[in-house]
Scaffold this motif. Structure first.
Motif, mmCIF file in Angstrom:
data_model
loop_
_atom_site.group_PDB
_atom_site.id
_atom_site.type_symbol
_atom_site.label_atom_id
_atom_site.label_comp_id
_atom_site.label_asym_id
_atom_site.label_seq_id
_atom_site.Cartn_x
_atom_site.Cartn_y
_atom_site.Cartn_z
ATOM 1 N N ARG A 27 0.806 -1.228 0.000
ATOM 2 C CA ARG A 27 0.000 0.000 0.000
ATOM 3 C C ARG A 27 0.836 1.274 0.000
ATOM 4 O O ARG A 27 0.309 2.376 -0.021
ATOM 5 C CB ARG A 27 -0.947 -0.010 1.200
ATOM 6 N N GLY A 28 2.168 1.100 0.048
ATOM 7 C CA GLY A 28 3.065 2.254 -0.082
ATOM 8 C C GLY A 28 3.356 2.966 1.223
ATOM 9 O O GLY A 28 3.881 4.077 1.224
ATOM 10 N N LYS A 58 3.336 3.143 -4.100
ATOM 11 C CA LYS A 58 2.584 1.886 -4.027
ATOM 12 C C LYS A 58 3.201 0.812 -4.914
ATOM 13 O O LYS A 58 3.939 1.120 -5.844
ATOM 14 C CB LYS A 58 1.132 2.120 -4.464
ATOM 15 N N HIS A 62 2.731 -2.009 -7.734
ATOM 16 C CA HIS A 62 1.796 -2.153 -8.860
ATOM 17 C C HIS A 62 1.688 -3.582 -9.368
ATOM 18 O O HIS A 62 0.778 -3.908 -10.121
ATOM 19 C CB HIS A 62 2.219 -1.199 -9.983
#
Ligand SMILES: Nc1nc2c(ncn2[C@@H]2O[C@H](COP(=O)(O)OP(=O)(O)O)[C@@H](O)[C@H]2O)c(=O)[nH]1
Ligand SMILES: [Mg+2]
Length: 287
Positions: free
Chosen positions: A136-137, A167, A169
């Motif tokens: 989720r970063g 985030k 990917h």
């Protein structure tokens, strides 16, 4: 009844460990896949790169895969992401982004992180919660994961408002091909938890089964047998069932580990897997 000549006494040839034809076709030459990566740019203007997160047990070949990709793209053997030949003793728990130089001072817009995500012993592995925070970063660069307590919102290494660049990917699960039969319920459960969390966030996922040369002697002899090996195909099928990852999202990989020069034959499966990772990650960036 056997015919004249009594075929029953004829010894059967030993079953071949390889199929005649590969079950997955790899391109004859690497140029198209190479150019795909070379000219790739995220279409989404809010993203300056596509971030690939590799997770898997210590010694699975995560660092080696990052090095292998860099070796392919730079056409020389590199060792940026330090590998750990004496696995288990001195692995790193730091969250670090690896970039690959394209030209002087310019980098490919595809970056890598790796995280040691599912050891049985929680005192050595990063917790599932931390993997999800990374996806989720929320994890700052150089954060050192604490295996016994996941990152909290109060921690200075916690990023409260991650950007699209922070985030993940595309999530890649990395497991040695010959360890698939040894995956126990606890490990599978951890992997599945990460997978379910990533799915809920809409993050695409693929898996790579590494060390195919160690898992299959025919591949050790000739890496072009990678998608002909019956044993490796079984591992892909078994892994697909265990994790619920479709077969077309599982790739077989022989990393660069002892070679001193790159070769088209080793590059081929690496580039094929990388192209797919970028394609799925790009879909997510545009979703
Ligand atoms: N034979 C072989 N060895 C590999 C392969 N991938 C990684 N290794 C070796 O496995 C060891 C652990 O790899 P490493 O990349 O450090 O694993 P990590 O802990 O997941 O980052 C190193 O000695 C690598 O050279 C592979 O595809 N084939
Ligand atoms: Mg490593």
């Amino acid at each position: 009844m056997t015919g004249v000549g009594g075929g029953s006494s004829k010894p059967h040839p030993p079953p071949s460990p390889c199929e005649e034809l590969p079950w997955r076709d790899l391109p004859e030459d690497n140029e198209d896949n190479f150019n795909f990566i070379k000219y790739y740019q995220p279409r989404n203007k809010d993203a300056s790169h596509l971030r690939i997160l590799l997770h898997g047990p210590v010694g699975a070949g995560k660092s080696s895969f990052i090095n292998s990709v860099e070796s392919v793209l730079r056409d020389q053997i590199t060792n940026q992401a330090l590998t750990d030949a004496t696995s288990g003793s001195s692995f790193t728990l730091k969250y670090k982004t690896y970039k690959i130089e394209k030209d002087v001072d310019t980098y490919y817009p595809v970056v890598f992180n790796d995280i040691m995500g599912f050891e049985e012993n929680t005192s050595t592995g990063v917790q599932v919660e931390d993997v999800i925070l990374a996806i989720r970063g929320h994890v700052k660069e150089n954060h050192k994961f604490n295996p016994v307590s996941p990152l909290t919102e109060e921690d200075p290494d916690y990023k409260p408002n991650p950007s699209l660049d922070d985030k993940v990917h595309i999530l890649v699960c990395v497991v040695p091909a010959d360890s698939v039969p040894l995956l126990n319920t606890a490990k599978v459960q951890k992997l599945r938890r990460v997978r379910v969390a990533a799915s809920e966030l809409g993050i695409p996922q693929v898996a790579i089964l590494t060390k195919v040369d160690e898992a299959c002697p025919e591949v050790k002899k000739d890496v072009n047998n990678i998608y002909k090996s019956k044993y490796l195909k079984q591992q892909v099928e078994q892994f697909s069932v265990l994790l619920g990852i479709p077969i077309n999202c599982i790739f077989l990989i022989k990393n660069y580990e002892s070679e001193i020069n790159t070769s088209g034959d080793i590059n081929r499966p690496i580039l094929t897997a990388l192209k797919q990772m970028v394609t799925y990650g790009e879909d997510y960036l545009n979703s």
